[in-house]
Design a protein around this motif. Sequence first.
Motif, PDB file in Angstrom:
ATOM      1  N   ASP A  15       0.840  -1.293  -0.011  1.00 23.69           N
ATOM      2  CA  ASP A  15       0.019  -0.144   0.020  1.00 23.69           C
ATOM      3  C   ASP A  15       0.996   1.126  -0.062  1.00 23.69           C
ATOM      4  OD1 ASP A  15      -2.189  -1.683   0.242  1.00 23.69           O
ATOM      5  OD2 ASP A  15      -2.264  -1.554   2.404  1.00 23.69           O
ATOM      6  N   ARG A  16       0.521   2.180  -0.819  1.00 25.09           N
ATOM      7  CA  ARG A  16       1.225   3.507  -1.120  1.00 25.09           C
ATOM      8  C   ARG A  16       0.270   4.531  -1.307  1.00 25.09           C
ATOM      9  NH1 ARG A  16       6.562   4.098  -4.959  1.00 25.09           N
ATOM     10  NH2 ARG A  16       7.835   3.913  -3.074  1.00 25.09           N
ATOM     11  N   ARG A  17       0.306   5.588  -0.564  1.00 32.19           N
ATOM     12  CA  ARG A  17      -0.540   6.809  -0.794  1.00 32.19           C
ATOM     13  C   ARG A  17       0.076   7.319  -2.025  1.00 32.19           C
ATOM     14  NH1 ARG A  17       1.249   9.684   3.427  1.00 32.19           N
ATOM     15  NH2 ARG A  17       2.198   7.891   4.039  1.00 32.19           N
ATOM     16  N   GLU A  18      -0.934   7.966  -2.728  1.00 28.41           N
ATOM     17  CA  GLU A  18      -0.750   8.778  -4.132  1.00 28.41           C
ATOM     18  C   GLU A  18       0.261   9.922  -3.898  1.00 28.41           C
ATOM     19  OE1 GLU A  18      -1.108   9.847  -8.075  1.00 28.41           O
ATOM     20  OE2 GLU A  18      -2.386   8.496  -7.136  1.00 28.41           O
ATOM     21  N   GLY A  19       1.583   9.761  -4.529  1.00 27.87           N
ATOM     22  CA  GLY A  19       2.592  10.703  -4.293  1.00 27.87           C
ATOM     23  C   GLY A  19       3.593  10.519  -2.891  1.00 27.87           C
ATOM     24  N   ALA A  20       3.168   9.789  -2.391  1.00 24.63           N
ATOM     25  CA  ALA A  20       4.024   9.358  -1.209  1.00 24.63           C
ATOM     26  C   ALA A  20       5.446   8.657  -1.450  1.00 24.63           C
ATOM     27  CB  ALA A  20       3.567   8.401  -0.182  1.00 24.63           C
ATOM     28  N   SER A  21       6.590   8.779  -0.672  1.00 21.69           N
ATOM     29  CA  SER A  21       7.956   8.292  -0.685  1.00 21.69           C
ATOM     30  C   SER A  21       8.030   7.389   0.310  1.00 21.69           C
ATOM     31  CB  SER A  21       9.009   9.473  -0.751  1.00 21.69           C
ATOM     32  OG  SER A  21       8.752  10.322  -1.766  1.00 21.69           O
ATOM     33  N   GLU A  22       6.962   6.501   0.697  1.00 22.52           N
ATOM     34  CA  GLU A  22       7.111   5.453   1.622  1.00 22.52           C
ATOM     35  C   GLU A  22       5.974   4.571   1.495  1.00 22.52           C
ATOM     36  OE1 GLU A  22       6.802   8.090   4.873  1.00 22.52           O
ATOM     37  OE2 GLU A  22       4.470   7.738   5.384  1.00 22.52           O
ATOM     38  N   LEU A  23       6.193   3.477   1.818  1.00 19.46           N
ATOM     39  CA  LEU A  23       5.103   2.410   1.769  1.00 19.46           C
ATOM     40  C   LEU A  23       4.171   2.426   3.203  1.00 19.46           C
ATOM     41  CD1 LEU A  23       7.176  -0.743   0.332  1.00 19.46           C
ATOM     42  CD2 LEU A  23       5.822   1.175  -0.788  1.00 19.46           C
ATOM     43  N   ASP A  24       3.013   2.094   3.176  1.00 14.90           N
ATOM     44  CA  ASP A  24       2.393   1.953   4.261  1.00 14.90           C
ATOM     45  C   ASP A  24       2.006   0.738   4.909  1.00 14.90           C
ATOM     46  OD1 ASP A  24       1.710   4.879   4.431  1.00 14.90           O
ATOM     47  OD2 ASP A  24       0.317   4.561   2.877  1.00 14.90           O
ATOM     48  N   ALA A  25       2.023  -0.318   4.002  1.00 19.59           N
ATOM     49  CA  ALA A  25       1.926  -1.788   4.358  1.00 19.59           C
ATOM     50  C   ALA A  25       2.495  -2.400   3.159  1.00 19.59           C
ATOM     51  CB  ALA A  25       0.607  -2.077   4.646  1.00 19.59           C
ATOM     52  N   VAL A  26       3.129  -3.796   3.796  1.00 19.54           N
ATOM     53  CA  VAL A  26       3.372  -4.630   2.725  1.00 19.54           C
ATOM     54  C   VAL A  26       2.598  -6.136   3.157  1.00 19.54           C
ATOM     55  CG1 VAL A  26       5.319  -6.262   2.158  1.00 19.54           C
ATOM     56  CG2 VAL A  26       5.901  -3.660   2.452  1.00 19.54           C
ATOM     57  N   HIS A  27       1.924  -6.604   1.848  1.00 12.70           N
ATOM     58  CA  HIS A  27       1.117  -7.826   1.993  1.00 12.70           C
ATOM     59  C   HIS A  27       1.915  -9.003   1.491  1.00 12.70           C
ATOM     60  CE1 HIS A  27      -1.794  -4.887   3.548  1.00 12.70           C
ATOM     61  NE2 HIS A  27      -1.475  -4.084   2.422  1.00 12.70           N
ATOM     62  N   VAL A  28       1.914 -10.088   1.931  1.00  8.58           N
ATOM     63  CA  VAL A  28       2.796 -11.167   1.520  1.00  8.58           C
ATOM     64  C   VAL A  28       1.709 -12.062   1.533  1.00  8.58           C
ATOM     65  CG1 VAL A  28       4.531 -12.890   2.110  1.00  8.58           C
ATOM     66  CG2 VAL A  28       4.820 -10.667   2.668  1.00  8.58           C
ATOM     67  N   ALA A  29       1.569 -13.146   0.411  1.00 11.46           N
ATOM     68  CA  ALA A  29       0.478 -14.213   0.448  1.00 11.46           C
ATOM     69  C   ALA A  29       1.279 -15.218  -0.216  1.00 11.46           C
ATOM     70  CB  ALA A  29      -0.433 -13.964  -0.772  1.00 11.46           C
ATOM     71  N   PHE A  30       1.173 -16.740   0.327  1.00  9.73           N
ATOM     72  CA  PHE A  30       1.835 -17.854   0.088  1.00  9.73           C
ATOM     73  C   PHE A  30       0.891 -18.586  -0.920  1.00  9.73           C
ATOM     74  CE2 PHE A  30       4.470 -17.221   3.511  1.00  9.73           C
ATOM     75  CZ  PHE A  30       5.661 -18.080   3.181  1.00  9.73           C
ATOM     76  N   ASP A  31       1.086 -19.000  -1.998  1.00 10.82           N
ATOM     77  CA  ASP A  31       0.511 -19.896  -2.987  1.00 10.82           C
ATOM     78  C   ASP A  31       1.094 -21.316  -2.913  1.00 10.82           C
ATOM     79  OD1 ASP A  31      -0.806 -21.008  -4.986  1.00 10.82           O
ATOM     80  OD2 ASP A  31      -0.178 -19.570  -6.617  1.00 10.82           O
ATOM     81  N   VAL A  32       0.561 -22.218  -2.196  1.00 10.56           N
ATOM     82  CA  VAL A  32       1.235 -23.582  -2.137  1.00 10.56           C
ATOM     83  C   VAL A  32      -0.175 -24.513  -1.930  1.00 10.56           C
ATOM     84  CG1 VAL A  32       1.205 -23.086   0.553  1.00 10.56           C
ATOM     85  CG2 VAL A  32       2.605 -24.942  -0.516  1.00 10.56           C
ATOM     86  N   ASP A  33      -0.027 -25.723  -2.772  1.00 11.09           N
ATOM     87  CA  ASP A  33      -1.208 -26.553  -2.651  1.00 11.09           C
ATOM     88  C   ASP A  33      -1.115 -27.286  -1.354  1.00 11.09           C
ATOM     89  OD1 ASP A  33      -2.977 -28.451  -3.262  1.00 11.09           O
ATOM     90  OD2 ASP A  33      -2.039 -29.296  -5.049  1.00 11.09           O
ATOM     91  N   VAL A  34      -1.968 -26.914  -0.541  1.00 10.86           N
ATOM     92  CA  VAL A  34      -2.065 -27.914   0.462  1.00 10.86           C
ATOM     93  C   VAL A  34      -3.194 -28.936   0.534  1.00 10.86           C
ATOM     94  CG1 VAL A  34      -0.988 -26.120   1.985  1.00 10.86           C
ATOM     95  CG2 VAL A  34      -3.317 -26.176   1.817  1.00 10.86           C
ATOM     96  N   SER A  35      -3.776 -29.282  -0.465  1.00 12.01           N
ATOM     97  CA  SER A  35      -5.010 -29.933  -0.947  1.00 12.01           C
ATOM     98  C   SER A  35      -4.677 -31.398  -0.327  1.00 12.01           C
ATOM     99  CB  SER A  35      -5.402 -30.093  -2.035  1.00 12.01           C
ATOM    100  OG  SER A  35      -4.527 -30.341  -2.900  1.00 12.01           O
ATOM    101  N   ALA A  36      -3.438 -31.686  -0.189  1.00 12.35           N
ATOM    102  CA  ALA A  36      -3.270 -33.271   0.325  1.00 12.35           C
ATOM    103  C   ALA A  36      -3.432 -33.398   1.868  1.00 12.35           C
ATOM    104  CB  ALA A  36      -1.756 -33.795  -0.284  1.00 12.35           C
ATOM    105  N   LEU A  37      -3.175 -32.236   2.585  1.00  7.49           N
ATOM    106  CA  LEU A  37      -3.273 -32.137   3.867  1.00  7.49           C
ATOM    107  C   LEU A  37      -4.859 -32.119   4.402  1.00  7.49           C
ATOM    108  CD1 LEU A  37      -0.401 -29.894   4.437  1.00  7.49           C
ATOM    109  CD2 LEU A  37      -0.175 -32.397   4.347  1.00  7.49           C
ATOM    110  N   ALA A  38      -4.979 -32.976   5.612  1.00  8.65           N
ATOM    111  CA  ALA A  38      -6.382 -32.655   6.252  1.00  8.65           C
ATOM    112  C   ALA A  38      -6.154 -31.382   6.734  1.00  8.65           C
ATOM    113  CB  ALA A  38      -6.403 -33.534   7.306  1.00  8.65           C
ATOM    114  N   ALA A  39      -7.787 -30.778   7.168  1.00  6.03           N
ATOM    115  CA  ALA A  39      -7.910 -29.429   7.765  1.00  6.03           C
ATOM    116  C   ALA A  39      -7.063 -29.120   8.894  1.00  6.03           C
ATOM    117  CB  ALA A  39      -9.508 -29.317   7.793  1.00  6.03           C
ATOM    118  N   ASP A  40      -7.004 -30.100   9.845  1.00 10.46           N
ATOM    119  CA  ASP A  40      -6.125 -29.677  10.839  1.00 10.46           C
ATOM    120  C   ASP A  40      -4.614 -29.632  10.693  1.00 10.46           C
ATOM    121  OD1 ASP A  40      -6.122 -32.810  10.520  1.00 10.46           O
ATOM    122  OD2 ASP A  40      -5.799 -32.990  12.524  1.00 10.46           O
TER     123      ASP A  40
END
Length: 134
Positions: free
Chosen positions: A73-98
């Motif tokens: 997230d960066r405000r218009e014209g700002a010279s800094e970031l307000d937040a960084v968002h990281v997301a993993f994309d991994v196939d966990v379908s072979a694992l049970a819910a727990d």
Amino acid sequence: MTLEVERTGEHAFVGRNERGAEVLVGRKGAEGAFSPAELLQIAVAGCNAVTAEELITRRIGEDAKFRVTVDADRREGASELDAVHVAFDVDVSALAADQRAALAGAVDRAIERLCTVSRTLKKGIPVTETFPRA
């Protein structure tokens, strides 16, 4: 370990480490180069990936493929970031819910404890610069 950034042309730089790795750095939108803000985000995503790798491969398999995406997230014209968002994309379908929940928790705890980049950003640290005066 000393890192360096050297100017190679107008708005063009190369970053290097002592092991011979190089990365092209430039202004936002520069062809073939990362902007400094993009490198910061890549550093967060890379640190998260490296930290979580063993946990993921131990539960899913040595040949497990995964991606980590990042945006900020960066405000218009700002010279800094307000937040960084990281997301993993991994196939966990072979694992049970727990097992999926346990893996997610283990990854979260490992990143909170061991990811130098995320920990440093959350903490906030002084940054100093020196410039020749004579």
